[in-house]
Enzyme design. Structure first.
Site, mmCIF file in Angstrom:
data_model
loop_
_atom_site.group_PDB
_atom_site.id
_atom_site.type_symbol
_atom_site.label_atom_id
_atom_site.label_comp_id
_atom_site.label_asym_id
_atom_site.label_seq_id
_atom_site.Cartn_x
_atom_site.Cartn_y
_atom_site.Cartn_z
ATOM 1 N N GLY A 71 8.251 -5.437 -100.928
ATOM 2 C CA GLY A 71 9.138 -6.155 -100.018
ATOM 3 C C GLY A 71 9.027 -7.666 -100.167
ATOM 4 O O GLY A 71 10.028 -8.380 -100.101
ATOM 5 N N THR A 72 7.811 -8.169 -100.352
ATOM 6 C CA THR A 72 7.624 -9.621 -100.448
ATOM 7 C C THR A 72 8.403 -10.175 -101.637
ATOM 8 O O THR A 72 9.120 -11.182 -101.527
ATOM 9 C CB THR A 72 6.126 -9.959 -100.594
ATOM 10 N N SER A 199 10.799 -1.715 -99.194
ATOM 11 C CA SER A 199 9.441 -1.584 -99.729
ATOM 12 C C SER A 199 8.988 -0.130 -99.619
ATOM 13 O O SER A 199 9.031 0.442 -98.529
ATOM 14 C CB SER A 199 8.503 -2.481 -98.921
ATOM 15 N N GLY A 200 8.529 0.440 -100.741
ATOM 16 C CA GLY A 200 8.174 1.861 -100.769
ATOM 17 C C GLY A 200 7.021 2.256 -99.861
ATOM 18 O O GLY A 200 7.027 3.339 -99.283
ATOM 19 N N HIS A 201 6.027 1.357 -99.720
ATOM 20 C CA HIS A 201 4.822 1.801 -99.001
ATOM 21 C C HIS A 201 5.017 1.887 -97.493
ATOM 22 O O HIS A 201 4.103 2.281 -96.772
ATOM 23 C CB HIS A 201 3.601 0.934 -99.365
ATOM 24 N N CYS A 324 -4.899 -14.254 -88.302
ATOM 25 C CA CYS A 324 -6.065 -15.126 -88.375
ATOM 26 C C CYS A 324 -5.696 -16.320 -89.238
ATOM 27 O O CYS A 324 -5.333 -16.142 -90.389
ATOM 28 C CB CYS A 324 -7.206 -14.384 -89.029
#
Ligand code: PLP
Length: 386
Positions: A71-72, A199-201, A324
């Site tokens: 995706g990124t 995105s596949g994951h 963070c």
């Protein structure tokens, strides 16, 4: 200790059928899809079959899909690649304050190179008002990028309406569909987008594979340079085994979507109702249409991180939207943009359900949340009411 996973928006495990397809493709399709010998041709055939299935998932033509590493990369290619191809003399991009960093950071990069970027804010329910997009559009606007489903709240944006406005103003429309594809029906034509990232994951395929839909005729420059793969839009030897695994995951998603949507929605509602009934001073962040598997809940007087750790120790994986940065926990930029006070944003958790979850696990999670919230509130210097 038994562990239950409620963080499917972060990533999903590969399913057994996907794993089997992946392993067999790794072993049996070793060729390079650009080679002209038979091994290469087999790899090419398998890659194109995967592209056809992905096109069916999104309602587009196979040749409109570019495989990426996830995706990124798809978001970066959409934003930077379309600006490079169409940027001059247009100098303005519109996006929203609630995008994933995979969209926000390429936009910040554009700002560093002199582009003007408008970050439209959502209403308190998490929705982007198309009228705010309309007001932000200028003659110089070349791209509008609005996510389809938010990763933290699940909120679905009115993409078709926003696409129409972008096009009326002569701008391209991109949508980050990473949290939508495989979870809700997606039809890029009905959405009216020119560019759409997936995105596949996020739907049980391996990590490191994704795709960008590029509507026929949309000008796009590559953002990496190398060979002439993927119609000269994304160089590099294609990841055929992962594409084939994503094909399997997409086919499974298409087959099971209506039933799985109803099942997950019922589980999500059970979780939400259970928590809200038993934990005082808690509530749902966001409203309106959402992806069926996602809820975001605040627990006043608590630190989300502490609750995540406490639930982790009890065997449950959930997420706080905080990030963070420089050693300090920053409240979620999505919840802040929706107008939540920083303390409430910090006191919020995301629960994202998936294939492995069932009612028994949801009930166990509710009990664990009730216990953890009560334990932590006893130690909280800020929590007073009950
Ligand atoms: N966009 C959204 C909305 C996401 O939720 C994510 C991942 O969490 C991404 C983009 C990035 O996708 P990837 O992890 O495949 O690079």
């Amino acid at each position: 200790m038994r562990r239950f996973y409620f963080d499917h928006n972060a990533t999903t495990p590969v399913s057994q059928p996907v794993l089997e397809v992946l392993v067999s493709a790794l072993l049996e399709v070793p060729g390079n899809a650009s080679s002209i010998h038979q091994d290469g041709q087999l790899a090419k055939q398998r890659l194109e079959a995967a592209r056809r299935e992905m096109a069916a998932l999104l309602g587009c033509e196979p040749k409109e899909l570019v495989f990426t590493s996830g995706g990124t990369e798809a978001d970066n290619l959409a934003i930077l690649g379309s600006v490079q191809a169409n940027g001059s003399p247009h100098k303005h991009v519109i996006t929203t304050a609630i995008e994933h960093p995979a969209v926000l950071n390429p936009c910040r990069e554009l700002e560093r190179t002199g582009m003007d970027v408008t970050y439209v804010r959502p209403a308190s329910d998490g929705l982007i008002d198309p009228d705010d997009i309309r007001r932000a559009l200028k003659p110089e606007t070349m791209l509008v990028s609005v996510m389809h489903a938010n990763n933290e709240t699940g909120t679905l944006q009115p993409i078709a309406e926003i696409s129409a406005l972008a096009h009326e103003a002569g701008a391209l429309m991109h949508s980050d569909g990473v949290q939508a594809a495989g979870k809700i029906p997606v039809d890029v034509e009905a959405l009216g987008v020119d560019l759409y990232s997936i995105s596949g994951h996020k739907f049980y395929a391996p990590k490191g594979i994704g795709a960008l839909y590029v509507k026929n005729g949309t000008k796009l420059r590559p953002i990496q340079f190398g060979g002439k793969h993927e119609r000269e839009r994304r160089p590099g030897t294609e990841n055929v085994p992962s594409a084939v695994a994503m094909e399997k995951a997409a086919a499974f998603a298409r087959d099971t979507l209506p039933i799985e949507t109803a099942r997950l929605e019922a589980l999500r509602d059970r979780l939400e109702t259970g928590i809200l009934a038993r934990v005082p001073d808690s509530g749902v962040n966001g409203a309106g249409e959402r992806t069926p598997n996602t809820t975001n809940i605040y627990f006043d007087g608590l630190e989300g991180e502490a609750l995540v750790i406490s639930l982790d120790l009890k065997g449950f994986a959930v997420s706080s939207g905080s990030a963070c940065s420089s050693g300090a926990v920053e409240p979620s930029h999505v919840l802040l943009a929706m107008g939540l006070a920083p303390e409430r944003a910090r006191a919020s958790l995301r629960f994202s359900l998936g294939a492995s979850n069932n009612a028994e696990q949801v009930d166990a999670l509710i009990d664990a949340v009730v216990q953890s919230a009560a334990q932590l509130r006893k130690l909280s210097p800020t929590y007073t009411s009950a």
